[in-house]
Scaffold this active site. Structure first.
Site, PDB file in Angstrom:
ATOM      1  N   GLU A   1      25.216  -4.333 -16.468  1.00 27.85           N
ATOM      2  CA  GLU A   1      23.987  -4.709 -15.779  1.00 27.85           C
ATOM      3  C   GLU A   1      23.183  -3.464 -15.416  1.00 27.85           C
ATOM      4  O   GLU A   1      23.707  -2.558 -14.766  1.00 27.85           O
ATOM      5  CB  GLU A   1      24.304  -5.478 -14.490  1.00 27.85           C
ATOM      6  CG  GLU A   1      25.032  -6.783 -14.705  1.00 27.85           C
ATOM      7  CD  GLU A   1      25.340  -7.491 -13.390  1.00 27.85           C
ATOM      8  OE1 GLU A   1      25.384  -8.719 -13.401  1.00 27.85           O
ATOM      9  OE2 GLU A   1      25.525  -6.805 -12.358  1.00 27.85           O
ATOM     10  N   CYS A   2      21.934  -3.417 -15.826  1.00 25.96           N
ATOM     11  CA  CYS A   2      20.989  -2.385 -15.435  1.00 25.96           C
ATOM     12  C   CYS A   2      21.576  -0.983 -15.660  1.00 25.96           C
ATOM     13  O   CYS A   2      21.707  -0.542 -16.791  1.00 25.96           O
ATOM     14  CB  CYS A   2      20.534  -2.606 -13.999  1.00 25.96           C
ATOM     15  SG  CYS A   2      18.994  -1.747 -13.570  1.00 25.96           S
ATOM     16  N   GLY A   3      21.955  -0.282 -14.608  1.00 25.76           N
ATOM     17  CA  GLY A   3      22.512   1.047 -14.773  1.00 25.76           C
ATOM     18  C   GLY A   3      23.747   1.055 -15.642  1.00 25.76           C
ATOM     19  O   GLY A   3      23.990   2.011 -16.393  1.00 25.76           O
TER      20      GLY A   3
ATOM     21  N   SER B   1      22.120  -6.279 -19.997  1.00 31.08           N
ATOM     22  CA  SER B   1      20.754  -6.601 -19.603  1.00 31.08           C
ATOM     23  C   SER B   1      20.401  -5.824 -18.348  1.00 31.08           C
ATOM     24  O   SER B   1      21.280  -5.298 -17.652  1.00 31.08           O
ATOM     25  CB  SER B   1      20.624  -8.101 -19.322  1.00 31.08           C
ATOM     26  OG  SER B   1      19.359  -8.422 -18.788  1.00 31.08           O
TER      27      SER B   1
END
Length: 448
Positions: free
Chosen positions: A331-333, A429
């Protein structure tokens, strides 16, 4: 100091507990520091304080948890949902002597807003207003906050950044319409909390946090706001029992200075599903722990890109897990660390794990923010049972030849949904998912 006697009562099946919703007319008014200082004030008097944060947020809850001495959960009527909020408030009310709920942005900002939360749960509101550069307009702002929309149970206002006693008197005399004066705080740079591009620093990055909060708690103690608020009825609700869909599965979760954006409710959900949790550090460890699935949450990989790039044994361990078909959620990072290259804020390129083709580049300005819903067709669940709710908040952009396997949706009219990448056993994502929004889909994602 011995614990104070409990101050909550039970009327029928409904507990009554002192509670307060801490809001502001906008961000940057001081509501996080005031909420944390109030929690610290009462916790050090021996009271059991439970704090909640409105809206998607990872950083403020760490500060509030340090101040209160208890985990902090999020309340968001879209992302977490009303039922989840009721369960968590009810659980807190069973043993808390004080419940504080910190708002998000301005009191009436967003759909749903903090005001919607305060009204739904019938919580009195404390509005923190940065008053350093105003006089009688303070009363007009307070009046607007209190009278915009349906009435609140009660409205109290705290003037922040006040210069003199005369200034405080002018602010207090400007109030109209039954709004309660909660006191005035003087300007105090020593009690403020530092910020960076994604918000406030996390609690474990501020070794003098409690010293700062004690300083502010001392200032709040003699004010009306320093008194314990009146008890209010808190909804009674029981948590649903989850089937052990992840029983016997060990899920490795990254957690260190680069990967720190983790909702406590997400970990609780995995445990309630029967999973065994193994923590690891991509910065410090040289290999993954033995595991059946892997979660790389968001954080600050851009601030630690050189260390990540230098830890080749860990990057290889991630590649090996992917090659072995271990279910992976990034997720993200966490996703940023799996691209070929990460370009930091200074423009320096760092090689990452290479599980996703392309480059992720930090930007000077915010790239995306807001709620997101994701439907993942590869979980095997019916589409109508497959939505996971969450949010996005990032300063980076991606350039990849890999086509998205799905696209998240935004509840805002015209809002853009984030790309969801799928490569082998990896789902990646920018969306930070809220696992309690769909435990069955989360269990399927991790291979349960």
């Amino acid at each position: 100091m011995p614990p104070s006697p409990p101050v909550h009562t039970l009327v029928g099946d409904v507990p009554r507990v002192p509670a307060l919703f801490v809001a502001a007319p906008a961000s940057g008014q001081g509501k996080t520091t005031v909420t944390a200082a109030l929690a610290r004030l009462h916790a050090r008097q021996g009271r059991r304080v439970r704090v909640f944060k409105t809206g998607p947020d990872f950083l403020d809850p760490t500060l509030l948890a340090a101040a209160s001495g208890a985990p902090v959960h999020n309340i968001d009527l879209w992302m977490t949902g009303e039922a989840d909020a009721r369960v968590r408030l009810a659980a807190a009310a069973r043993d808390a002597d004080l419940i504080l709920v910190e708002g998000v942005m301005g009191l009436h900002d967003g759909t749903p807003s903090g005001a919607d939360v305060a009204r739904l749960f019938d919580l009195p509101v404390l509005a923190v207003i940065q008053a350093g550069a105003m006089a009688q307009t303070f009363g007009a702002i307070a009046h607007g906050l209190a009278s915009y929309g349906a009435p609140f149970r009660a409205m109290h206002v705290l003037a922040n950044g006040v210069g003199t006693e005369r200034h405080a008197t002018m602010l207090r005399e400007s109030l109209r319409g039954g709004i309660e004066w909660a006191g005035a705080l003087a300007r105090d740079a020593a009690a403020s909390l530092p910020e960076r591009h994604l918000g406030l620093f996390s609690a474990d990055e501020l070794p003098d946090l409690l010293t700062r909060l004690d300083r502010l708690a001392d200032a709040l103690a003699p004010l009306p706001v320093g008194r314990l608020p009146d008890p209010v009825p808190i909804c009674a609700a029981a948590a649903p029992s989850l089937p052990p869909l992840l029983a016997g599965r060990r899920i490795a979760i990254a957690r260190d200075d680069a990967f720190r954006f983790i909702y406590p409710a997400n970990v609780d959900t995995l445990a309630a599903l029967g999973a065994d949790i193994a923590w690891f550090s991509p910065l410090r460890d040289t290999a993954l722990p033995a595991c059946d699935a892997l979660w790389l949450p968001g954080g600050y990989p851009e601030l630690h890109a050189a260390t990540l790039a230098a830890n080749q044994p860990m990057l290889q361990s991630l590649r090996d897990a992917h090659a072995a078909g271990v279910p992976m959620l990034a997720e993200c990072g966490g996703m940023m660390a799996l691209f070929d290259t990460l370009v930091d804020r200074e423009g320096k390129a760092h090689p990452m794990a290479g599980l996703l083709p392309g480059t992720v580049t930090m930007q000077a300005r915010l790239a995306a923010i807001g709620h997101q819903a994701v439907v993942l067709p590869w979980t095997g669940l019916p589409v109508e049972d497959n939505e996971i709710r969450g949010h996005t908040f990032h300063y980076s952009t991606t350039a990849s030849e890999l086509a998205p396997a799905a696209t998240a949706t935004s509840p805002r009219p015209g809002g853009k949904g984030e790309a969801v990448y799928r490569r082998g056993s990896l789902t990646a994502s920018y969306v930070h998912g809220y696992f309690p929004s769909n435990p069955a889909a989360i269990a399927a994602l991790f291979g349960g």
